[in-house]
Design a protein around this motif. Sequence first.
Motif, short mmCIF file in Angstrom:
data_model
loop_
_atom_site.label_atom_id
_atom_site.label_comp_id
_atom_site.label_asym_id
_atom_site.label_seq_id
_atom_site.Cartn_x
_atom_site.Cartn_y
_atom_site.Cartn_z
N ALA A 35 34.69 38.42 31.82
CA ALA A 35 35.31 37.50 31.25
C ALA A 35 36.30 37.89 30.33
CB ALA A 35 34.27 36.35 30.37
N VAL A 36 36.11 38.96 29.67
CA VAL A 36 37.30 39.77 28.80
C VAL A 36 38.32 40.12 29.54
CG1 VAL A 36 37.67 41.80 27.23
CG2 VAL A 36 35.66 40.49 27.01
N VAL A 37 38.14 40.84 30.85
CA VAL A 37 39.25 41.17 31.72
C VAL A 37 39.92 40.00 32.37
CG1 VAL A 37 39.45 42.11 34.03
CG2 VAL A 37 38.16 43.12 32.57
N ALA A 38 39.53 39.03 32.70
CA ALA A 38 40.14 37.73 33.25
C ALA A 38 40.88 37.20 32.15
CB ALA A 38 38.82 36.64 33.61
N ALA A 39 40.55 37.02 30.85
CA ALA A 39 41.40 36.47 29.61
C ALA A 39 42.40 37.61 29.36
CB ALA A 39 40.38 36.37 28.50
N ARG A 40 42.30 38.61 29.40
CA ARG A 40 43.09 39.81 29.01
C ARG A 40 44.39 39.71 30.29
NH1 ARG A 40 39.93 44.71 26.69
NH2 ARG A 40 39.59 43.98 24.52
N SER A 41 44.07 39.40 31.32
CA SER A 41 44.79 39.48 32.46
C SER A 41 45.70 38.03 32.65
CB SER A 41 44.00 39.68 33.78
OG SER A 41 43.55 41.02 33.64
N GLY A 42 45.47 37.03 31.74
CA GLY A 42 46.25 35.77 31.84
C GLY A 42 45.42 34.62 32.60
N PHE A 43 44.26 34.89 32.96
CA PHE A 43 43.56 33.72 33.84
C PHE A 43 43.25 32.77 32.73
CE2 PHE A 43 43.47 37.01 37.03
CZ PHE A 43 43.30 36.63 38.11
N THR A 44 43.01 31.54 33.41
CA THR A 44 42.59 30.45 32.50
C THR A 44 41.16 29.94 33.09
OG1 THR A 44 44.66 29.58 32.36
CG2 THR A 44 43.11 27.93 31.67
N GLN A 45 40.22 30.01 32.03
CA GLN A 45 38.84 29.55 32.56
C GLN A 45 39.01 27.96 32.94
OE1 GLN A 45 35.61 30.95 30.32
NE2 GLN A 45 34.10 29.31 31.06
N VAL A 46 38.50 27.73 34.27
CA VAL A 46 38.29 26.43 34.56
C VAL A 46 37.10 25.77 34.67
CG1 VAL A 46 40.50 26.24 35.68
CG2 VAL A 46 38.56 26.97 37.26
N GLY A 47 36.01 26.63 34.46
CA GLY A 47 34.36 25.94 34.65
C GLY A 47 33.59 26.96 35.21
N VAL A 48 32.46 26.21 35.62
CA VAL A 48 31.26 26.95 36.44
C VAL A 48 31.20 26.28 37.58
CG1 VAL A 48 28.85 27.25 36.16
CG2 VAL A 48 30.16 27.55 34.28
N GLU A 49 31.08 26.80 38.54
CA GLU A 49 31.01 26.62 39.93
C GLU A 49 29.71 25.95 40.08
OE1 GLU A 49 32.36 29.11 43.17
OE2 GLU A 49 34.32 29.18 42.16
N ASP A 50 29.44 24.83 41.35
CA ASP A 50 28.33 24.21 41.46
C ASP A 50 27.20 25.12 42.12
OD1 ASP A 50 29.37 21.91 40.73
OD2 ASP A 50 30.25 21.29 42.89
N ARG A 51 27.82 25.97 42.80
CA ARG A 51 26.75 27.02 43.56
C ARG A 51 26.66 28.52 42.72
NH1 ARG A 51 28.43 27.20 49.75
NH2 ARG A 51 27.66 29.19 49.47
N PRO A 52 25.34 28.81 42.35
CA PRO A 52 25.50 30.08 41.75
C PRO A 52 25.84 31.31 42.32
CG PRO A 52 23.38 29.43 42.53
CD PRO A 52 23.97 28.49 42.84
N SER A 53 25.91 32.41 41.92
CA SER A 53 26.62 33.71 42.47
C SER A 53 25.36 34.06 43.22
CB SER A 53 26.67 34.61 41.37
OG SER A 53 25.67 35.35 40.82
N PRO A 54 25.33 35.21 44.03
CA PRO A 54 24.43 35.68 44.95
C PRO A 54 23.08 36.32 43.95
CG PRO A 54 26.39 36.51 45.78
CD PRO A 54 26.69 35.97 44.60
N THR A 55 23.44 36.72 42.68
CA THR A 55 22.25 36.97 41.70
C THR A 55 21.53 35.82 41.27
OG1 THR A 55 23.69 36.58 39.95
CG2 THR A 55 23.82 39.17 41.29
N GLY A 56 22.13 34.52 41.46
CA GLY A 56 21.25 33.37 40.82
C GLY A 56 22.16 33.04 39.62
N ASP A 57 22.87 33.75 39.03
CA ASP A 57 23.62 33.47 37.71
C ASP A 57 24.53 32.14 37.94
OD1 ASP A 57 23.49 34.48 35.17
OD2 ASP A 57 24.94 35.88 35.19
N PRO A 58 24.91 31.59 37.11
CA PRO A 58 26.08 30.79 37.32
C PRO A 58 27.54 31.41 37.60
CG PRO A 58 24.71 30.05 35.36
CD PRO A 58 23.98 31.52 35.75
#
Length: 177
Positions: A145-168
């Motif tokens: 999250a820190v890397v994304a923010a420092r690189s100029g990305f904008t957070q748009v939300g959480v996806e409907d399907r979780p990651s392969p680890t089961g995490d949002p």
Amino acid sequence: MEPVEINAGAYYLRQLRADRHLDDRAALMEAFADPQHRRYVLNYQLRTLDEATEYVALRAAQWACDERCSWAVAEPTTGRLLGEVGLRDLDLTFGMAEASVWTHPAERGNGIAAVALSAATRFGFGGLGLHEIVYRHDESNIASAVVAARSGFTQVGVEDRPSPTGDPLVRWVLKPS
């Protein structure tokens, strides 16, 4: 497309290598053996030189097929592998890709990932003509999250399907400025 090297200031981005001049395989195996790395990178296991060799060859083939641009993030004077950054799932027709980045465990916390990711996205917009780059990470991966923010990305939300680890799975977007 042919691989492109990028001067990223304190680092340079180059193709992964396994030749008599430069061999990234040992550093790749070290990184992929790290428990934190294994927690978030589930697609690959690099336990042997043969598996690391296949990984380097896969990345070269993905460049050649316009599927993925992948760079070793390297120390500029020695060429030592510090991490990897890429633009995957390239869709050159619609101008979209997903960014990914990881840092060798011994190099974490030095800002390498944000610098490399910014350089890769600049290439995506300027060199490939992309219109949108997505970055996704497990919600528990605060460093991403820190890397994304420092690189100029904008957070748009959480996806409907979780990651392969089961995490949002948190989604970020970057468009050319």
